[in-house]
Design a protein around this motif. Structure first.
Motif, mmCIF file in Angstrom:
data_model
loop_
_atom_site.group_PDB
_atom_site.id
_atom_site.type_symbol
_atom_site.label_atom_id
_atom_site.label_comp_id
_atom_site.label_asym_id
_atom_site.label_seq_id
_atom_site.Cartn_x
_atom_site.Cartn_y
_atom_site.Cartn_z
ATOM 1 N N LEU A 1 0.803 -1.225 0.000
ATOM 2 C CA LEU A 1 0.000 0.000 0.000
ATOM 3 C C LEU A 1 0.830 1.265 0.000
ATOM 4 C CD1 LEU A 1 -2.756 -1.020 2.588
ATOM 5 C CD2 LEU A 1 -2.787 -1.256 0.107
ATOM 6 N N ARG A 2 2.149 1.109 0.182
ATOM 7 C CA ARG A 2 3.069 2.258 0.224
ATOM 8 C C ARG A 2 2.678 3.249 1.315
ATOM 9 N NH1 ARG A 2 2.419 4.183 -5.673
ATOM 10 N NH2 ARG A 2 0.426 3.163 -5.344
ATOM 11 N N ARG A 3 2.347 2.716 2.487
ATOM 12 C CA ARG A 3 2.021 3.527 3.649
ATOM 13 C C ARG A 3 3.037 3.257 4.754
ATOM 14 N NH1 ARG A 3 -0.377 5.468 0.155
ATOM 15 N NH2 ARG A 3 -2.579 6.048 0.048
ATOM 16 N N GLY A 4 3.186 4.219 5.648
ATOM 17 C CA GLY A 4 4.235 4.155 6.641
ATOM 18 C C GLY A 4 3.837 3.553 7.964
ATOM 19 N N VAL A 5 4.599 3.923 8.990
ATOM 20 C CA VAL A 5 4.459 3.328 10.319
ATOM 21 C C VAL A 5 3.089 3.607 10.923
ATOM 22 C CG1 VAL A 5 5.329 3.425 12.686
ATOM 23 C CG2 VAL A 5 6.935 3.356 10.782
ATOM 24 N N ALA A 6 2.582 4.830 10.776
ATOM 25 C CA ALA A 6 1.304 5.184 11.391
ATOM 26 C C ALA A 6 0.168 4.311 10.858
ATOM 27 C CB ALA A 6 1.002 6.666 11.151
ATOM 28 N N VAL A 7 0.104 4.160 9.541
ATOM 29 C CA VAL A 7 -0.951 3.342 8.947
ATOM 30 C C VAL A 7 -0.775 1.875 9.332
ATOM 31 C CG1 VAL A 7 -1.972 2.556 6.774
ATOM 32 C CG2 VAL A 7 -1.285 4.939 7.040
ATOM 33 N N ALA A 8 0.476 1.408 9.363
ATOM 34 C CA ALA A 8 0.729 0.022 9.768
ATOM 35 C C ALA A 8 0.270 -0.209 11.200
ATOM 36 C CB ALA A 8 2.220 -0.298 9.629
ATOM 37 N N GLY A 9 0.558 0.740 12.090
ATOM 38 C CA GLY A 9 0.116 0.598 13.477
ATOM 39 C C GLY A 9 -1.390 0.580 13.596
ATOM 40 N N LEU A 10 -2.067 1.463 12.870
ATOM 41 C CA LEU A 10 -3.530 1.483 12.907
ATOM 42 C C LEU A 10 -4.114 0.197 12.323
ATOM 43 C CD1 LEU A 10 -4.248 5.177 11.857
ATOM 44 C CD2 LEU A 10 -4.548 4.151 14.128
ATOM 45 N N ALA A 11 -3.487 -0.298 11.257
ATOM 46 C CA ALA A 11 -3.956 -1.551 10.662
ATOM 47 C C ALA A 11 -3.782 -2.704 11.634
ATOM 48 C CB ALA A 11 -3.206 -1.833 9.365
ATOM 49 N N GLY A 12 -2.638 -2.743 12.315
ATOM 50 C CA GLY A 12 -2.403 -3.796 13.300
ATOM 51 C C GLY A 12 -3.383 -3.718 14.448
ATOM 52 N N LEU A 13 -3.642 -2.509 14.950
ATOM 53 C CA LEU A 13 -4.595 -2.342 16.049
ATOM 54 C C LEU A 13 -5.998 -2.733 15.609
ATOM 55 C CD1 LEU A 13 -5.300 -1.337 18.889
ATOM 56 C CD2 LEU A 13 -5.516 0.973 17.925
ATOM 57 N N GLY A 14 -6.390 -2.304 14.398
ATOM 58 C CA GLY A 14 -7.733 -2.614 13.927
ATOM 59 C C GLY A 14 -7.953 -4.103 13.726
ATOM 60 N N LEU A 15 -6.998 -4.770 13.089
ATOM 61 C CA LEU A 15 -7.132 -6.211 12.858
ATOM 62 C C LEU A 15 -7.102 -6.974 14.173
ATOM 63 C CD1 LEU A 15 -7.338 -8.588 10.938
ATOM 64 C CD2 LEU A 15 -4.857 -8.530 10.652
ATOM 65 N N SER A 16 -6.220 -6.580 15.081
ATOM 66 C CA SER A 16 -6.137 -7.242 16.382
ATOM 67 C C SER A 16 -7.436 -7.060 17.158
ATOM 68 C CB SER A 16 -4.965 -6.677 17.171
ATOM 69 O OG SER A 16 -4.882 -7.287 18.446
ATOM 70 N N LEU A 17 -7.997 -5.842 17.123
ATOM 71 C CA LEU A 17 -9.254 -5.587 17.834
ATOM 72 C C LEU A 17 -10.380 -6.429 17.257
ATOM 73 C CD1 LEU A 17 -10.752 -3.931 19.969
ATOM 74 C CD2 LEU A 17 -11.121 -2.170 18.223
ATOM 75 N N LEU A 18 -10.411 -6.564 15.920
ATOM 76 C CA LEU A 18 -11.446 -7.383 15.291
ATOM 77 C C LEU A 18 -11.337 -8.839 15.744
ATOM 78 C CD1 LEU A 18 -13.745 -7.655 13.250
ATOM 79 C CD2 LEU A 18 -12.027 -7.960 11.457
ATOM 80 N N VAL A 19 -10.106 -9.345 15.824
ATOM 81 C CA VAL A 19 -9.896 -10.723 16.280
ATOM 82 C C VAL A 19 -10.330 -10.881 17.730
ATOM 83 C CG1 VAL A 19 -8.148 -12.465 16.786
ATOM 84 C CG2 VAL A 19 -8.053 -11.211 14.636
ATOM 85 N N GLU A 20 -9.924 -9.950 18.588
ATOM 86 C CA GLU A 20 -10.246 -10.055 20.017
ATOM 87 C C GLU A 20 -11.746 -9.951 20.259
ATOM 88 O OE1 GLU A 20 -8.175 -10.738 22.534
ATOM 89 O OE2 GLU A 20 -6.564 -10.979 21.080
ATOM 90 N N VAL A 21 -12.421 -9.052 19.541
ATOM 91 C CA VAL A 21 -13.874 -8.923 19.700
ATOM 92 C C VAL A 21 -14.573 -10.184 19.207
ATOM 93 C CG1 VAL A 21 -15.910 -7.646 18.933
ATOM 94 C CG2 VAL A 21 -13.854 -6.409 19.618
ATOM 95 N N THR A 22 -14.058 -10.758 18.116
ATOM 96 C CA THR A 22 -14.628 -12.016 17.621
ATOM 97 C C THR A 22 -14.507 -13.107 18.666
ATOM 98 O OG1 THR A 22 -14.071 -11.426 15.338
ATOM 99 C CG2 THR A 22 -14.491 -13.745 15.786
#
Length: 366
Positions: free
Chosen positions: A120-141
């Motif tokens: 996606l050619r995005r940096g650390v901030a987007v990667a961190g948000l993506a990691g938090l979002g995916l992790s939150l989705l897994v934990e809520v599931t």
């Protein structure tokens, strides 16, 4: 279920997903970018396999609802620090389960950070948000018992997982800086996506692969529908799953859909996906399209459906001949082009000229 089995399951399901999305993704990339590269394909396959692996490792194996023990929640941030201090005091930190669990949570999300930067050619901030979002989705599931599938959570909801998963994604983004820039950054397009491109043999073969994938997926989809239809009917009767029609119906449906698409549009689904079309045939339209179909995916389907051992041999010979002609004939027009006496062209030919002419006509007089 062992980690090896989970890994193989993740790869297998990921590749199935790659096959299911192959044609629509190719079509999307040709319309948005004007083409597709091996880099695009590899990144897509890696991303799909990775996302499937996340769900496989975090949710499977699914237990029996009557045998689960409701798992608690851990809402104390940085509780893992105490666990690590305890492991260190015992003198075997590298092999302690607490340390291994922490390391696994971090490493599991490192590929996500790499994919965000490279794909996606995005940096650390987007990667961190993506990691938090995916992790939150897994934990809520997990905490919702797979969104109500189970009466309660069968795996621990741990707030520390959100932190370590996000850390893993950030580390992955930083590690991706080591990837050569030419692989991380796509060069600027010289030609707009709507402009015609040269008709290459690789593009022609990609269209053939897309046709084969679409026909195969259609047949499997029909098989699934047949299996569902073979369940108990309202009148108590059951469908005869051993009848000859069970094997014939998928073949007929796939043949009819692929042939109907070509008859209606003049292109196979694969050719439409990569923006190709055959033009210039001296034959009437209906005959030219029938010959195109017979020299390509239609001929393949007919030979593959023949009974007996000779069917496989004929199918392989036809496929090999199709590939040889695609590689050796002008512009890769191959067997369909030879049969219909037509040439292969970019489907955007003429459209771009029309747009340019319209724009010139609309210019106000000086």
């Amino acid at each position: 279920m062992s980690q090896l089995v989970l890994g193989l399951l993740a790869v297998g399901l990921g590749l199935v997903l790659v096959a299911a999305l192959f044609v629509p993704v190719v079509a999307l990339l040709y319309r948005r970018r004007g083409g597709v590269s091996a880099r695009d394909g590899l990144l897509l396959a890696a991303a799909l396999v990775y996302l499937v692996a996340i769900w496989v490792y975090t949710l499977l194996p699914l237990p029996e609802a009557t045998t689960i023990t409701c798992a608690p929640t851990q809402l104390d941030p940085l509780a893992f620090v105490d666990d690590l201090e305890g492991a260190a005091s015992r003198g075997h930190l590298p092999t302690d389960p607490a340390f291994l669990q922490l390391a696994f949570n971090v490493l599991l999300f490192v590929p996500l950070g790499v994919l965000v930067r490279v794909g996606l050619r995005r940096g650390v901030a987007v990667a961190g948000l993506a990691g938090l979002g995916l992790s939150l989705l897994v934990e809520v599931t997990q905490v919702t018992g797979v969104w109500g599938l189970y009466p309660c959570a069968y795996r621990l909801f741990d707030v520390d997982d959100l932190l370590t998963n996000t850390l893993g994604a950030v580390l992955g983004s930083l590690l991706a800086l080591m990837v050569p820039a030419r692989l991380r950054v796509r060069g600027d397009r010289v030609v707009a996506a709507s402009e015609p491109r040269p008709v290459t043999r690789a593009r022609r073969i990609l269209a053939g692969v897309a046709d084969l994938v679409s026909v195969t997926l259609t047949m499997y989809a029909v098989v699934v529908v047949e299996s569902l239809a073979a369940a108990q009917l309202d009148d108590g009767a059951r469908l005869d799953t051993d009848g000859p029609w069970v094997a014939v119906v998928p073949v007929v449906v796939a043949f009819a859909l692929s042939g109907g698409f070509l008859a209606a549009t003049g292109r196979t689904l694969g050719q439409a996906a990569v923006q190709l079309r055959y033009v210039g045939s001296p034959y009437p339209t209906a005959l030219a399209r029938a010959l195109l179909f017979a020299g390509g995916i239609g001929g393949y389907q007919v030979l593959n459906a023949l009974p007996g051992a000779a069917s496989s041999l004929l199918t392989w010979l036809f496929t090999a001949g199709w590939l040889v002609f695609a590689l050796t004939t002008e512009d890769g027009r191959g067997l369909p082009g030879l049969a219909s006496r037509s040439r292969l062209a970019d489907a955007r030919e003429g459209l771009a000229d029309g747009r340019r002419a319209a724009s010139v006509d609309e210019e106000p007089a000086a």
